[in-house]
Design a protein around this motif. Structure first.
Motif, PDB file in Angstrom:
ATOM      1  N   ILE A   1      40.268  47.456 139.043  1.00  0.00           N
ATOM      2  CA  ILE A   1      40.454  46.241 138.240  1.00  0.00           C
ATOM      3  C   ILE A   1      41.538  45.369 138.868  1.00  0.00           C
ATOM      4  O   ILE A   1      42.724  45.515 138.561  1.00  0.00           O
ATOM      5  CB  ILE A   1      40.823  46.566 136.778  1.00  0.00           C
ATOM      6  N   PRO A   2      41.158  44.439 139.742  1.00  0.00           N
ATOM      7  CA  PRO A   2      42.141  43.578 140.398  1.00  0.00           C
ATOM      8  C   PRO A   2      42.903  42.760 139.357  1.00  0.00           C
ATOM      9  O   PRO A   2      42.313  42.308 138.376  1.00  0.00           O
ATOM     10  CB  PRO A   2      41.290  42.652 141.278  1.00  0.00           C
ATOM     11  N   GLY A   3      44.175  42.603 139.577  1.00  0.00           N
ATOM     12  CA  GLY A   3      44.967  41.728 138.711  1.00  0.00           C
ATOM     13  C   GLY A   3      45.544  42.413 137.481  1.00  0.00           C
ATOM     14  O   GLY A   3      46.388  41.841 136.810  1.00  0.00           O
TER      15      GLY A   3
ATOM     16  N   GLU B   1      35.797  52.046 122.427  1.00  0.00           N
ATOM     17  CA  GLU B   1      37.224  52.201 122.126  1.00  0.00           C
ATOM     18  C   GLU B   1      37.442  53.079 120.890  1.00  0.00           C
ATOM     19  O   GLU B   1      38.463  53.760 120.780  1.00  0.00           O
ATOM     20  CB  GLU B   1      37.909  50.839 121.968  1.00  0.00           C
TER      21      GLU B   1
ATOM     22  N   PHE C   1      34.050  48.078 130.338  1.00  0.00           N
ATOM     23  CA  PHE C   1      33.748  49.392 129.776  1.00  0.00           C
ATOM     24  C   PHE C   1      34.850  50.401 130.094  1.00  0.00           C
ATOM     25  O   PHE C   1      35.250  51.208 129.256  1.00  0.00           O
ATOM     26  CB  PHE C   1      32.392  49.906 130.284  1.00  0.00           C
ATOM     27  N   TYR C   2      35.343  50.317 131.319  1.00  0.00           N
ATOM     28  CA  TYR C   2      36.411  51.242 131.733  1.00  0.00           C
ATOM     29  C   TYR C   2      37.623  51.094 130.806  1.00  0.00           C
ATOM     30  O   TYR C   2      38.175  52.076 130.314  1.00  0.00           O
ATOM     31  CB  TYR C   2      36.784  50.930 133.182  1.00  0.00           C
ATOM     32  N   LEU C   3      38.012  49.832 130.548  1.00  0.00           N
ATOM     33  CA  LEU C   3      39.149  49.582 129.657  1.00  0.00           C
ATOM     34  C   LEU C   3      38.860  50.084 128.241  1.00  0.00           C
ATOM     35  O   LEU C   3      39.694  50.727 127.607  1.00  0.00           O
ATOM     36  CB  LEU C   3      39.470  48.087 129.621  1.00  0.00           C
TER      37      LEU C   3
ATOM     38  N   LYS D   1      37.654  45.754 122.651  1.00  0.00           N
ATOM     39  CA  LYS D   1      36.897  44.858 123.519  1.00  0.00           C
ATOM     40  C   LYS D   1      37.581  43.505 123.722  1.00  0.00           C
ATOM     41  O   LYS D   1      37.701  43.016 124.840  1.00  0.00           O
ATOM     42  CB  LYS D   1      35.496  44.650 122.946  1.00  0.00           C
TER      43      LYS D   1
ATOM     44  N   PHE E   1      36.004  59.319 135.078  1.00  0.00           N
ATOM     45  CA  PHE E   1      34.803  58.791 135.733  1.00  0.00           C
ATOM     46  C   PHE E   1      34.528  59.449 137.091  1.00  0.00           C
ATOM     47  O   PHE E   1      35.458  59.753 137.838  1.00  0.00           O
ATOM     48  CB  PHE E   1      34.966  57.279 135.967  1.00  0.00           C
TER      49      PHE E   1
ATOM     50  N   VAL F   1      36.960  52.862 138.230  1.00  0.00           N
ATOM     51  CA  VAL F   1      36.718  51.438 138.436  1.00  0.00           C
ATOM     52  C   VAL F   1      37.986  50.713 138.913  1.00  0.00           C
ATOM     53  O   VAL F   1      39.076  50.959 138.406  1.00  0.00           O
ATOM     54  CB  VAL F   1      36.222  50.814 137.107  1.00  0.00           C
TER      55      VAL F   1
ATOM     56  N   VAL G   1      41.053  50.609 124.708  1.00  0.00           N
ATOM     57  CA  VAL G   1      41.456  49.215 124.564  1.00  0.00           C
ATOM     58  C   VAL G   1      40.330  48.451 123.859  1.00  0.00           C
ATOM     59  O   VAL G   1      39.195  48.451 124.340  1.00  0.00           O
ATOM     60  CB  VAL G   1      41.732  48.574 125.946  1.00  0.00           C
TER      61      VAL G   1
ATOM     62  N   ALA H   1      47.104  51.040 122.224  1.00  0.00           N
ATOM     63  CA  ALA H   1      45.904  50.688 121.454  1.00  0.00           C
ATOM     64  C   ALA H   1      45.411  51.908 120.681  1.00  0.00           C
ATOM     65  O   ALA H   1      45.048  51.810 119.507  1.00  0.00           O
ATOM     66  CB  ALA H   1      44.815  50.164 122.386  1.00  0.00           C
TER      67      ALA H   1
ATOM     68  N   GLU I   1      31.448  43.723 133.640  1.00  0.00           N
ATOM     69  CA  GLU I   1      31.099  44.648 132.548  1.00  0.00           C
ATOM     70  C   GLU I   1      31.613  46.059 132.811  1.00  0.00           C
ATOM     71  O   GLU I   1      31.966  46.788 131.880  1.00  0.00           O
ATOM     72  CB  GLU I   1      29.578  44.694 132.352  1.00  0.00           C
ATOM     73  N   THR I   2      31.610  46.449 134.065  1.00  0.00           N
ATOM     74  CA  THR I   2      32.058  47.798 134.409  1.00  0.00           C
ATOM     75  C   THR I   2      33.546  47.954 134.106  1.00  0.00           C
ATOM     76  O   THR I   2      33.982  48.959 133.543  1.00  0.00           O
ATOM     77  CB  THR I   2      31.801  48.068 135.902  1.00  0.00           C
ATOM     78  N   ALA I   3      34.314  46.918 134.497  1.00  0.00           N
ATOM     79  CA  ALA I   3      35.756  46.956 134.223  1.00  0.00           C
ATOM     80  C   ALA I   3      36.002  46.934 132.716  1.00  0.00           C
ATOM     81  O   ALA I   3      36.887  47.613 132.199  1.00  0.00           O
ATOM     82  CB  ALA I   3      36.444  45.778 134.898  1.00  0.00           C
TER      83      ALA I   3
ATOM     84  N   ALA J   1      43.988  38.424 134.089  1.00  0.00           N
ATOM     85  CA  ALA J   1      44.109  38.934 135.457  1.00  0.00           C
ATOM     86  C   ALA J   1      43.445  37.978 136.442  1.00  0.00           C
ATOM     87  O   ALA J   1      43.973  37.694 137.515  1.00  0.00           O
ATOM     88  CB  ALA J   1      43.471  40.313 135.563  1.00  0.00           C
TER      89      ALA J   1
ATOM     90  N   PHE K   1      47.986  48.619 132.198  1.00  0.00           N
ATOM     91  CA  PHE K   1      46.739  49.237 131.757  1.00  0.00           C
ATOM     92  C   PHE K   1      47.031  50.494 130.926  1.00  0.00           C
ATOM     93  O   PHE K   1      46.538  50.654 129.802  1.00  0.00           O
ATOM     94  CB  PHE K   1      45.905  49.559 132.999  1.00  0.00           C
TER      95      PHE K   1
ATOM     96  N   LEU L   1      42.575  40.695 128.762  1.00  0.00           N
ATOM     97  CA  LEU L   1      43.297  41.264 129.897  1.00  0.00           C
ATOM     98  C   LEU L   1      42.613  40.898 131.217  1.00  0.00           C
ATOM     99  O   LEU L   1      43.265  40.527 132.193  1.00  0.00           O
ATOM    100  CB  LEU L   1      43.333  42.793 129.720  1.00  0.00           C
ATOM    101  N   LEU L   2      41.290  40.972 131.214  1.00  0.00           N
ATOM    102  CA  LEU L   2      40.542  40.663 132.434  1.00  0.00           C
ATOM    103  C   LEU L   2      40.583  39.168 132.745  1.00  0.00           C
ATOM    104  O   LEU L   2      40.688  38.767 133.908  1.00  0.00           O
ATOM    105  CB  LEU L   2      39.092  41.146 132.311  1.00  0.00           C
TER     106      LEU L   2
ATOM    107  N   THR M   1      40.723  42.668 123.399  1.00  0.00           N
ATOM    108  CA  THR M   1      41.937  42.826 124.196  1.00  0.00           C
ATOM    109  C   THR M   1      41.579  43.043 125.657  1.00  0.00           C
ATOM    110  O   THR M   1      42.210  42.477 126.559  1.00  0.00           O
ATOM    111  CB  THR M   1      42.755  44.043 123.695  1.00  0.00           C
TER     112      THR M   1
END
Ligand SMILES: Nc1ncnc2c1ncn2[C@@H]1O[C@H](COP(=O)(O)OP(=O)(O)OP(=O)(O)O)[C@@H](O)[C@H]1O
Ligand SMILES: [Mg+2]
Lengths: 251, 423
Positions: free
Chosen positions: A92-94, A75, B373-375, B382, A86, A90, B380, A107, B369-371, B392, A100, B388-389, B384
């Motif tokens: 991200i459900p939900g 970050e 890292f993407y965030l 870590k 990418f 990826v 964003v 942020a 972990e993939t999601a 969700a 996002f 978020l995950l 937060t």
């Protein structure tokens, strides 16, 4: 802008060395392309720069405007202005796409000591940028990338880039999976962002994208190294002759 | 010492602190419950459905706990609020119990309540076979407080039961009865912690074409020790939906025993759980019986567990002979935020009809972990991104709440409580 020196990377879990001394220097406002055979380490390079877990840097450095990237959290790298589109975005459900995007934008603003965007302002900007990329309102409401087609996912990456306004953009095969019209849209999106202070590293297998996004420099990566660097003609050479001649030249 | 003796001794010790309620219209039900209780004794870990959760804190004679001061969950919603303080109905803190199409009475009233007579302890009795539920029998035998709700039409607003606790040693037993007449509809809300320790029973009779919605929040008090039972009987073309949000507590066991006897009905039980710390144990034990045709049942639970917290899910679907075209589904999922947290699941299907669709699944995993890292790669932080995950994941069950305003309220609590979990 971005300066990579003698970068050596192995997998954390295995004794597999993937990058074997990469050197790369991209100046402000420049567009560089990296081409190279499958498995040569292009995505690994982009992941290592973005800070993904699972890799161990055994030697070398990577700086963005003289700040050492490799010691930062992902970050922090983003806040410093690095962006990776990418190769495989990826799902991200939900988590709603809009939530996002707003969380990410705010942020970064916060990390840079800027004021957060209000919900109204954010909405205005995102709608406008989505429109130019032909991303409809429905896609913005859906969970991040869930149920998006391959091309929609790639366009969503470019939307994120447009919203975050990074200074160093790495695009990992953003052209793969795009139809001809979508490729034009994406290229236009990228070109619209080109400016004196913003640089691009475009990873691609095809000359076609480079017709739209004209690179200043083209690199060929093979087996964890940059084996050749040249002008836009180098991409044409690859398109016409493949990698065989170039690889022979090295060995 | 033989197991039966252990259970009997535990019961004798437990009953010493309880005084027998005055005789009244519930006398027969109480006598029958006492008899069943005497025959069963109190549960121990040797019982099939108490292997994962130690009932000791629920059965021991003495109560230890702490007073809580929780902000009420549904304060902003327009509802008839009925307040119980340390397990006693508090008329002065409650709304006037008047609601068109709904009769609201206190169990403590002791008048002869004809419609409730046929229900009090009756659904509990039916639901205590084939699996014994001695803590529910104890409740029927000794409860003196609770509400009796008879719904004859469309309730204009929800009834909200608010539990507040002042004493650090209150040992609360509450028994509620809800009767929905044909075509009636009501939403029942429950929030707060009834006592330092509590044992609540909710009996719900859903007649043809009636619709019952139940939304409950538990928490986020750290010391909660309680067991709840819902016993429902569901007639034809009816709907029953119950959702619970749980955060904190030492031992929270939520049982739901639903029996569908009419055709074309729907019964859903769902829950979202936030558990933190090795003292945390939350247990959902569900038993849904399909005795009629073309009915749908759902059991949907999601739990996030960290720092050694334990989550339990024991869910059973019983499809009786002739219950053709049953559509039964259960899914329990957990997100384990560290290696010490654990999720124990015991899914069961028992099917005696040949034309049914039943499935169950249970998953347990770490954060993607993939999601993550993407965030993070989008800037964003870590923590937060993790929050978020987690949100969700947990919010997925909130789809089970039909009313949007209530769902939004529960979502807000979930976010607040997650924030607490993070700190
Ligand atoms: N996590 C991993 N585990 C095992 N092998 C890996 C891992 N990451 C990368 N590799 C290996 O490292 C090599 C380089 O992979 P990378 O994805 O960087 O190639 P690439 O140049 O992007 O290829 P492509 O053009 O196909 O996208 C490949 O041999 C790949 O299998
Ligand atoms: Mg790649």
């Amino acid at each position: 802008m971005l300066e990579i020196k003698n970068l050596h990377v192995k997998l954390e879990e295995e004794d597999k060395v993937i990058l074997k001394g990469v050197d790369l220097k991209i100046g402000p406002g420049e567009v560089h392309a990296i081409m190279g055979p499958n498995g040569s380490g292009k995505s690994t390079l982009s992941y290592v720069l973005a800070g993904r877990d699972g890799y161990e840097v055994t030697d070398g450095s990577a700086t963005l405007d003289d700040e050492e990237l490799l010691e930062m959290e992902p970050e922090e790298r983003a806040a410093a202005g690095l962006f990776l589109a990418f190769q495989y975005p990826v799902e991200i459900p939900g988590v709603g796409n809009m939530t996002f995007l707003r969380t990410a934008v705010n942020a970064q603003r916060k990390a840079r000591g800027e004021e957060e965007l209000s919900a109204g302002d954010f909405l205005k900007v995102v709608r406008e940028k989505a429109k130019t990329l032909k991303i409809d309102a429905d896609m913005l409401k859906r969970p991040v990338n869930v149920g998006f087609s391959g091309g929609e996912k790639k366009r969503n990456e470019i939307l994120q880039m447009a919203m975050l306004e990074p200074k160093m953009c790495i695009l990992d095969e953003t052209d793969s999976g795009l139809d001809v019209d979508a490729m034009k849209l994406v290229a236009e999106g990228v070109n619209a962002l080109r400016s004196a202070g913003r640089s691009f590293l475009v990873i691609t297998h095809y000359q076609r994208l480079l017709d739209h996004i004209k690179p200043d420099v083209v690199h060929i990566m093979s087996n964890g190294r940059i084996i050749k660097t040249g002008g836009p003609d180098l991409a044409l050479e690859v398109e016409n002759n493949g990698y065989a001649d170039l690889l022979d030249g090295v060995q | 010492m033989a197991l039966a003796q252990v259970k009997q001794d535990a019961l004798t010790a437990r009953l010493q602190g309880l005084s027998a309620p005055a005789k009244g219209w519930t006398a027969a039900a109480r006598a029958s419950a006492s008899d069943r209780l005497a025959a069963q004794g109190l549960p121990t870990r040797r019982d099939e459905y108490w292997r994962y959760s130690d009932p000791a804190q629920l059965t021991k004679p003495e109560v230890s706990g702490a007073a809580t001061d929780l902000a009420p969950s549904f304060a902003a919603l327009d509802a008839v609020k009925l307040v119980f303080t340390d397990g006693v109905f508090d008329a002065s803190a409650s709304d006037d119990p008047a609601l068109a199409g709904v009769e609201l009475l206190s169990l403590a009233g002791q008048a002869d309540i004809h419609w409730a007579q046929g229900l009090y302890g009756q659904l509990e009795t039916r639901g205590s076979s084939p699996v014994e539920r001695p803590l529910a029998a104890l409740n029927t035998a000794y409860a003196t407080e609770g509400v009796l709700i008879r719904v004859t039409g469309q309730a204009a607003k929800p009834v909200s039961l608010i539990y507040t606790q002042k004493s650090a040693s209150s040992d609360v037993i509450l028994h509620h009865v809800v009767k929905l007449e044909e075509g009636a509809e009501i939403t029942l809300l429950e929030s707060g912690t009834p006592g330092a320790r509590f044992n609540t029973v909710l009996e719900v009779d859903v007649a043809s074409n009636a619709r019952f919605h139940h939304i409950r929040t538990q928490g986020p008090d750290a010391d909660r020790r309680g067991v709840t039972h819902i016993f429902a009987h569901i007639a034809d073309n009816a709907l029953f939906k119950s959702f619970t949000l749980t955060a904190g507590g030492r031992l929270t066991r939520n049982e739901a025993i639903l029996e569908i006897t009419g055709d074309d009905s729907v019964a859903h039980v769902a829950g979202t759980v936030l558990g933190d710390g090795k003292d945390f144990l939350q247990d959902d034990t569900i038993f849904i019986t399909h005795a009629s045709e073309r009915c749908e049942s759902r059991q949907v639970f999601r739990k996030v567990l960290k720092n050694g917290a334990t989550g339990v899910f024991q869910g059973k679907i019983l499809v009786k002979q002739g219950a053709q075209k049953t559509d039964g589904y259960q899914m329990s999922q957990s997100l384990l935020l560290d290696e010490d947290a654990q999720f124990l699941a015991k899914p069961e299907l028992e099917i005696y009809a040949d034309d049914v669709k039943c499935s169950h699944g249970s998953t347990s995993g770490a954060i993607d972990e993939t999601a993550l890292f993407y965030l993070q790669s989008r800037g964003v932080p870590k923590r937060t991104a993790q929050a978020l995950l987690v949100l969700a994941f947990l919010a997925g069950t909130l789809e089970e709440i039909e009313d949007e305003a209530i769902a939004a309220e529960v979502h807000a609590r979930l976010e607040d409580w997650l924030h607490g979990l993070d700190g």
